[in-house]
Enzyme design. Structure first.
Site, mmCIF file in Angstrom:
data_model
loop_
_atom_site.group_PDB
_atom_site.id
_atom_site.type_symbol
_atom_site.label_atom_id
_atom_site.label_comp_id
_atom_site.label_asym_id
_atom_site.label_seq_id
_atom_site.Cartn_x
_atom_site.Cartn_y
_atom_site.Cartn_z
ATOM 1 N N ARG A 1 0.848 -1.204 0.000
ATOM 2 C CA ARG A 1 0.000 0.000 0.000
ATOM 3 C C ARG A 1 0.883 1.253 0.000
ATOM 4 N NH1 ARG A 1 -3.873 -3.284 -0.123
ATOM 5 N NH2 ARG A 1 -5.133 -3.993 1.637
ATOM 6 N N GLU B 1 -15.213 -13.257 8.942
ATOM 7 C CA GLU B 1 -15.044 -12.568 7.653
ATOM 8 C C GLU B 1 -14.791 -13.547 6.509
ATOM 9 O OE1 GLU B 1 -11.884 -9.631 7.509
ATOM 10 O OE2 GLU B 1 -12.310 -9.140 5.425
ATOM 11 N N LYS C 1 -18.595 -10.037 8.788
ATOM 12 C CA LYS C 1 -17.930 -9.052 7.914
ATOM 13 C C LYS C 1 -17.872 -9.603 6.491
ATOM 14 C CE LYS C 1 -13.574 -6.520 7.457
ATOM 15 N NZ LYS C 1 -12.561 -5.738 8.155
ATOM 16 N N GLY D 1 -12.891 -4.204 0.201
ATOM 17 C CA GLY D 1 -12.530 -5.132 -0.869
ATOM 18 C C GLY D 1 -11.846 -4.565 -2.111
ATOM 19 N N GLY D 2 -11.581 -3.260 -2.145
ATOM 20 C CA GLY D 2 -10.919 -2.693 -3.321
ATOM 21 C C GLY D 2 -11.764 -1.639 -4.017
HETATM 22 P P1 13P Z 1 -10.610 -3.688 3.034
HETATM 23 O O1 13P Z 1 -11.648 -2.749 3.594
HETATM 24 O O2 13P Z 1 -9.444 -2.963 2.438
HETATM 25 O O3 13P Z 1 -11.201 -4.731 2.155
HETATM 26 O O4 13P Z 1 -10.008 -4.433 4.264
HETATM 27 C C1 13P Z 1 -10.888 -4.967 5.170
HETATM 28 C C2 13P Z 1 -10.269 -6.094 5.817
HETATM 29 O O5 13P Z 1 -10.210 -6.167 7.012
HETATM 30 C C3 13P Z 1 -9.749 -7.155 4.975
HETATM 31 O O6 13P Z 1 -9.449 -8.218 5.772
#
Ligand code: 13P
Length: 340
Positions: A33, A177, A219, A262-263
């Site tokens: 990042r 998640e 999540k 998620g992008g």
């Molecule tokens: P993002 O919001 O960048 O998708 O990250 C959330 C997350 O915790 C991924 O594991």
């Protein structure tokens, strides 16, 4: 297990107008990042960026909890305070990511399985002593030719359930998640079908493992076409399809659903959340637990340069505030132009 503690922590995490900051990207991901915004990564810059976010004044107006990772929870601020303590001092709840790297699944090319169950009971005790009151485990599901397979979905669902059981045993609220990745050229229909199958499998395993549903949080991804798909779905359709899948799969006892980003871009994700909250009432709170869509714009402004510290904090506060408004469907695109 203390059900009362689990239920009250879960409720606090999805308090009205609030959501979670997931600043838990692994060292490698965080470095990528940073490189993407032309910052030469280093452990010190990773630490500093987290300090920037977590010392943002009044972030707790909109942020209920913060997911840390194994690196950050062991670090201190420049003033010598443990990060979990800082989160608490700022009026937020510290959490911890406990899944380890998603590894290639043997015999299933292109599919991943999250690891980290071995020794997890002891790790929960350690993290709890460091201040963690909730946790996260991320499983990734990839859509492609012939995948995901049932074996991959069920193995990941089983791991999520075993993790959730160990978390609840330690009075730590598990965030479950299962992320159906956005990568791929599939249409929205395929994402809908896979997300539904995955969530069905996850809740079957959670029930089999006797998870207290009122003491956990989900999540998930939003349902939309793959990144490389020719198909474009408008945000209304994304909101409708995501809600449809959630209503078909998530039991009412679950207090809250916190989306991952998620992008998707930060404003796009805020809009998705806003539209879903606008569309009628739901049995669960619909909130956010973003990494990129909350901290990404701030990282782009900071670029590792202290001269940009305040501007980056202002941007983080703004994103948190806009996502908070999206919790009640009160966000509008025009707000993106506002300063701070
Ligand atoms: P993002 O919001 O960048 O998708 O990250 C959330 C997350 O915790 C991924 O594991």
């Amino acid at each position: 297990m203390n059900k009362g503690v689990l239920e009250s922590t879960a409720e606090l995490l999805v308090s009205p107008g609030k959501g979670i900051l997931a600043t838990d990207a692994t060292e490698g991901t965080m470095d990528k990042r940073m490189q993407a915004v032309e910052v030469a990564p280093s452990p010190e810059l990773r630490r500093k960026f987290r300090e920037l976010l977590l010392t943002t004044k009044d972030a707790s107006e909109f942020i209920s909890g913060v997911i840390l990772n194994d690196e950050i929870i062991r670090q201190k601020t420049s003033g010598g305070i443990d990060f979990a303590k800082l989160v608490e001092n700022q009026g937020m709840i510290p959490g911890i990511k406990v899944d380890k790297k998603a590894n290639d699944m043997a015999n299933f090319p292109g599919e991943k399985i999250a690891e980290g169950l071995d020794g997890l009971r002891d790790r929960f005790i350690e993290y709890k002593n460091m201040g963690a009151r909730f946790a996260k485990w991320r499983a990734v599901i990839t859509i492609g030719e012939g995948i995901p397979t049932d074996v991959c979905i069920e193995s990941n669902a089983e791991s999520l359930a075993r993790y959730a059981a160990l978390a609840q045993e330690a009075d730590i609220v598990p965030i479950v998640e299962p992320e159906v990745l956005m990568e791929g050229n599939h249409g929205i229909g395929r994402c809908e079908e896979v997300t539904k199958k995955v969530l069905k499998s996850v809740f079957k395993k959670l029930t089999d493992h006797r998870i207290v549903l009122a003491g956990m949080l989900l999540k998930p991804n939003v349902v939309h076409p793959g990144k490389d798909s020719q198909e474009k779905a408008d945000n209304e359709v994304v909101a409708e399809k995501t809600l449809k899948v959630l209503h078909e799969t998530v039991p009412e006892e679950v207090p809250g659903i916190l989306f991952l980003s998620g992008g998707d871009s930060a404003p796009e994700m805020t809009q998705h959340l806003d539209l879903m909250n606008e569309k009628g009432s739901h049995p669960w709170e619909l909130a956010f637990s973003f990494e990129r869509a909350l901290e990404g714009p701030s990282l782009e402004i900071w670029k590792g340069n202290d001269a940009n510290w305040e501007a980056a904090q202002k941007e983080f506060y703004k994103r948190a505030r806009l996502n908070s408004l999206a919790r009640t469907g009160a966000y509008t695109k025009e707000m993106e132009a506002e300063n701070g």
